[in-house]
Design a protein around this motif. Structure first.
Motif, PDB file in Angstrom:
ATOM      1  N   SER A 171       0.791  -1.192  -0.018  1.00  0.00           N
ATOM      2  CA  SER A 171       0.122   0.052  -0.177  1.00  0.00           C
ATOM      3  C   SER A 171       1.043   1.248  -0.108  1.00  0.00           C
ATOM      4  CB  SER A 171      -0.667  -0.091   1.162  1.00  0.00           C
ATOM      5  OG  SER A 171      -1.709   1.263   1.266  1.00  0.00           O
ATOM      6  N   PHE A 172       0.692   2.081  -0.935  1.00  0.00           N
ATOM      7  CA  PHE A 172       1.250   3.304  -0.762  1.00  0.00           C
ATOM      8  C   PHE A 172       0.399   4.720  -0.383  1.00  0.00           C
ATOM      9  CE2 PHE A 172       3.048   1.084  -4.301  1.00  0.00           C
ATOM     10  CZ  PHE A 172       4.313   1.079  -3.675  1.00  0.00           C
ATOM     11  N   LYS A 173      -0.614   4.252   0.438  1.00  0.00           N
ATOM     12  CA  LYS A 173      -1.518   5.029   1.296  1.00  0.00           C
ATOM     13  C   LYS A 173      -1.108   5.459   2.552  1.00  0.00           C
ATOM     14  CE  LYS A 173      -5.265   3.445  -1.781  1.00  0.00           C
ATOM     15  NZ  LYS A 173      -6.536   3.077  -1.748  1.00  0.00           N
ATOM     16  N   VAL A 174      -0.604   4.827   3.318  1.00  0.00           N
ATOM     17  CA  VAL A 174      -0.219   4.763   4.590  1.00  0.00           C
ATOM     18  C   VAL A 174       1.561   4.690   5.059  1.00  0.00           C
ATOM     19  CG1 VAL A 174      -2.050   3.581   5.200  1.00  0.00           C
ATOM     20  CG2 VAL A 174      -0.198   2.041   4.726  1.00  0.00           C
ATOM     21  N   TYR A 175       1.693   5.175   6.216  1.00  0.00           N
ATOM     22  CA  TYR A 175       3.067   5.331   6.631  1.00  0.00           C
ATOM     23  C   TYR A 175       3.026   4.887   8.185  1.00  0.00           C
ATOM     24  CZ  TYR A 175       2.269  10.283   8.176  1.00  0.00           C
ATOM     25  OH  TYR A 175       1.587  11.194   8.701  1.00  0.00           O
TER      26      TYR A 175
END
Length: 91
Positions: free
Chosen positions: A5-9
């Motif tokens: 996922s590239f929506k979270v950190y």
């Protein structure tokens, strides 16, 4: 195929007694899949990969998770609109 996922950190949680938490990189709409986390089994215990173990719990959660045991997968889904840089929590 399972992609990250590239929506979270991950950052320091804002929740009392929380150490690390998962935050949104962008606005996430209600119903949107936040992350798909593979599950592996080690010594009879399920281990969630990805950021699966880092989501904090809250009574005012903005997400939920669904278990898909046949696929060895957990999906985190937004139950509310989530703003950019907002901590994502589950019940």
């Amino acid at each position: 195929m399972l992609l990250p996922s590239f929506k979270v950190y991950v950052a320091d949680s804002k929740i009392e007694n929380g150490k690390r938490g998962v935050f949104s990189l962008e606005e996430i709409e209600k119903g949107e899949i936040i992350e798909r986390c593979p599950i592996i089994e080690i010594d009879g215990k399920e281990i969630w990969l990805g950021f699966g173990l880092l989501y904090q719990h809250s009574d005012q959660a903005n997400a939920t998770y669904e278990n898909f045991p046949k696929d060895n997968l957990i999906k985190f889904v937004a139950t509310k609109n989530i703003g950019k840089n907002e901590e994502i929590t589950v019940k």
